[in-house]
Structures are given as C-alpha cells and as structure tokens.
Write a protein that holds these residues in place. Structure first.
Motif, PDB file in Angstrom:
ATOM      1  N   GLU A  42       0.404   0.580  18.707  1.00 40.27           N
ATOM      2  CA  GLU A  42      -0.044   0.430  17.322  1.00 40.27           C
ATOM      3  C   GLU A  42       0.505  -0.849  16.707  1.00 40.27           C
ATOM      4  N   ALA A  43      -0.281  -1.438  15.801  1.00 44.43           N
ATOM      5  CA  ALA A  43       0.176  -2.591  15.029  1.00 44.43           C
ATOM      6  C   ALA A  43       0.274  -2.181  13.565  1.00 44.43           C
ATOM      7  N   HIS A  44       1.378  -2.577  12.934  1.00 38.95           N
ATOM      8  CA  HIS A  44       1.594  -2.296  11.514  1.00 38.95           C
ATOM      9  C   HIS A  44       1.844  -3.640  10.831  1.00 38.95           C
ATOM     10  N   VAL A  45       0.876  -4.068  10.040  1.00 41.74           N
ATOM     11  CA  VAL A  45       0.898  -5.420   9.457  1.00 41.74           C
ATOM     12  C   VAL A  45       1.063  -5.325   7.944  1.00 41.74           C
ATOM     13  N   ARG A  46       2.200  -5.823   7.448  1.00 39.82           N
ATOM     14  CA  ARG A  46       2.438  -5.833   5.997  1.00 39.82           C
ATOM     15  C   ARG A  46       1.976  -7.176   5.429  1.00 39.82           C
ATOM     16  N   LEU A  47       1.129  -7.109   4.392  1.00 33.32           N
ATOM     17  CA  LEU A  47       0.568  -8.324   3.808  1.00 33.32           C
ATOM     18  C   LEU A  47       1.122  -8.599   2.415  1.00 33.32           C
ATOM     19  N   GLY A  48       1.163  -9.866   2.067  1.00 34.17           N
ATOM     20  CA  GLY A  48       1.635 -10.288   0.749  1.00 34.17           C
ATOM     21  C   GLY A  48       0.525 -10.252  -0.276  1.00 34.17           C
ATOM     22  N   VAL A  49      -0.060  -9.078  -0.460  1.00 36.29           N
ATOM     23  CA  VAL A  49      -1.114  -8.870  -1.457  1.00 36.29           C
ATOM     24  C   VAL A  49      -0.789  -7.591  -2.225  1.00 36.29           C
ATOM     25  N   ASP A  50      -1.536  -7.339  -3.281  1.00 37.59           N
ATOM     26  CA  ASP A  50      -1.353  -6.117  -4.057  1.00 37.59           C
ATOM     27  C   ASP A  50      -2.649  -5.318  -4.007  1.00 37.59           C
ATOM     28  N   SER A  51      -2.637  -4.247  -3.229  1.00 34.24           N
ATOM     29  CA  SER A  51      -3.868  -3.474  -3.001  1.00 34.24           C
ATOM     30  C   SER A  51      -4.387  -2.778  -4.257  1.00 34.24           C
ATOM     31  N   ARG A  52      -3.565  -2.777  -5.332  1.00 30.92           N
ATOM     32  CA  ARG A  52      -4.040  -2.157  -6.584  1.00 30.92           C
ATOM     33  C   ARG A  52      -5.118  -3.000  -7.261  1.00 30.92           C
ATOM     34  N   HIS A  53      -5.183  -4.282  -6.881  1.00 30.57           N
ATOM     35  CA  HIS A  53      -6.184  -5.173  -7.472  1.00 30.57           C
ATOM     36  C   HIS A  53      -7.356  -5.354  -6.514  1.00 30.57           C
ATOM     37  N   ALA A  54      -8.553  -5.128  -7.015  1.00 29.17           N
ATOM     38  CA  ALA A  54      -9.758  -5.181  -6.173  1.00 29.17           C
ATOM     39  C   ALA A  54      -9.916  -6.530  -5.488  1.00 29.17           C
ATOM     40  N   GLU A  55      -9.547  -7.617  -6.191  1.00 24.09           N
ATOM     41  CA  GLU A  55      -9.745  -8.955  -5.618  1.00 24.09           C
ATOM     42  C   GLU A  55      -8.712  -9.282  -4.537  1.00 24.09           C
ATOM     43  N   GLN A  56      -7.722  -8.394  -4.351  1.00 19.95           N
ATOM     44  CA  GLN A  56      -6.725  -8.621  -3.300  1.00 19.95           C
ATOM     45  C   GLN A  56      -6.840  -7.599  -2.161  1.00 19.95           C
TER      46      GLN A  56
END
Length: 231
Positions: A42-56
C-alpha cells in the motif's frame, strides 16, 4: 498498542529516521512481509492541500501497468445496448432499478467497483449514502460515470484504481502484491505518483508532496524520499 513478535522482528529492518529511495523502500516492504498470504503493498501519500476546500481536492483514477493483483468484481448500471456492452466487456453484474433495490433491501455488496452511464445517475444517486462512505459511488472525474461502459470495465479489470484524499489529506491506495517483485511494484508506484503530481490543484501552495509511506498489509511503514519522487 502492542505488536506481535513477527512484526517486531521485521520492524527492526526499518530505520524510522531514514527516508528511502523508491527502490530501497520497495525492497524493504517485501522483506518486512511475514504473513502466510500474499500481502498487498500500500502507498499512503500525504499532500500539502486542504481537502475541506473544493478547489484543493485531489481525485482521479489511473491504470496501474501491472494491476493490483486483485480480481475486481464490477457492477454496471446501464440499460439497453449499454447494458449489453458492459456484459460483453466482462462486467460481473449489470442492471438498473433492480440492482438499486438489491443493495438497499439486501445490503448486497458482492462487488468492488461501480460504473454507471450518465442517464442512470438519477437512480444511482439514491445509493449515495450507502456507496459514498465505501468509496464506491460512480464519479465522472474517476471515469466511472461514462457512456463508454465497455472501456471502463476493461480498465478496471486491467488494474485501474481510484485515488482521493481522505479528511487527513492523505491518499491511500494499493500498489500490487508482494509477489509482484521490485520492478513491477516500482512501475506501478511511478505511474501512481505521476498521476497524483499531475493532479496538483492550482490553489495548492507550498510543499505538495508532504510524505509518502509504503507498507505491506501487516508490515511497518517505510518512508520514501519525496524529493526524489517529485523529480
């Protein structure tokens, strides 16, 4: 949390302070596998975005060149010629209102992926609260709402996976089985990461790839060098 003897022994192979190059990390994942079945990598990838915002939001699908090693059971919501196309392409289940009723009334989930033609989304929408939390709701961005149901079925059977952020801004996806070997797992990983990097939202600021951890089903997490992956 207490770990078993086998896990503790395998975990000693991993230096928690080290970020490994992709090949090293994949080789370590295989060495840390100890279950008596062919474990999933499995791959677990943490991204520097905020999933609460639709544009991110980061969401999409990609066909892994060597598949996931899992036999995918596909349910298709379609009628008429499209239903025939889906069956010819190898769909395991094809239907319309009858399948909606089966899921609602019998709590039936003998499938791993769902595809629907656009005209069927009116009735499939009734299953939103049931399929949504399981990550099974058809979505145009993932290519699972499409008029070309035959292509969608073939791709899923060939190893197409969907990736999407969870609430912690992490993407969790299978890369294949331990038995695939280093080369095939590495190709699957690079294909996945290329898709995730390409899907970077324009609204994302700062470091996009925060961290990547690889692990087999029962094994410890192994950190991957994000800078090398992003090159």
């Amino acid at each position: 949390m207490k770990f078993g003897k086998k896990y503790v022994e395998k975990a000693k192979l991993v230096d928690k302070a080290t970020v490994y190059d992709t090949t090293e990390a994949i080789e370590l994942v295989q060495k840390t596998s100890y279950a008596n079945f062919d474990e999933t990598v499995e791959a677990h990838v943490r991204l520097g975005v905020d999933s609460r915002h639709a544009e991110q939001q980061v969401r999409g699908a990609v066909v892994l060149p060597h598949g996931t090693g899992k036999k995918m059971r596909v349910l298709v919501f379609a009628k008429g010629d499209k239903a025939n196309d889906a069956e010819a392409a190898g769909a395991d289940y094809v239907g319309a209102e009858d399948m909606v009723a089966k899921i609602q009334n019998e709590n039936w989930f003998e499938f791993d992926a769902v595809v629907a033609t656009p005209d069927m989304m009116g009735i499939v929408g009734r299953l939103g609260r049931i399929l949504g939390p399981k990550g099974l709701m058809p979505n145009p961005k993932a290519g699972s709402v499409t008029a070309d149901v035959a292509k969608a079925v073939v791709e899923i059977k060939a190893g197409k996976i969907e990736y999407r952020l969870d609430r912690g801004n992490i993407i969790h996806v299978p890369l294949g089985k331990v038995s695939f070997g280093t080369d095939k797992l590495a190709e699957n990983f690079q294909t996945l990461m290329s898709a995730i990097i390409k899907a970077k939202p324009t609204a994302a600021k700062g470091t996009y790839l925060k961290s990547i951890v690889l692990a087999c089903t029962m094994g410890p997490g192994i950190k991957v060098n994000t800078l090398k992956v992003a090159e």
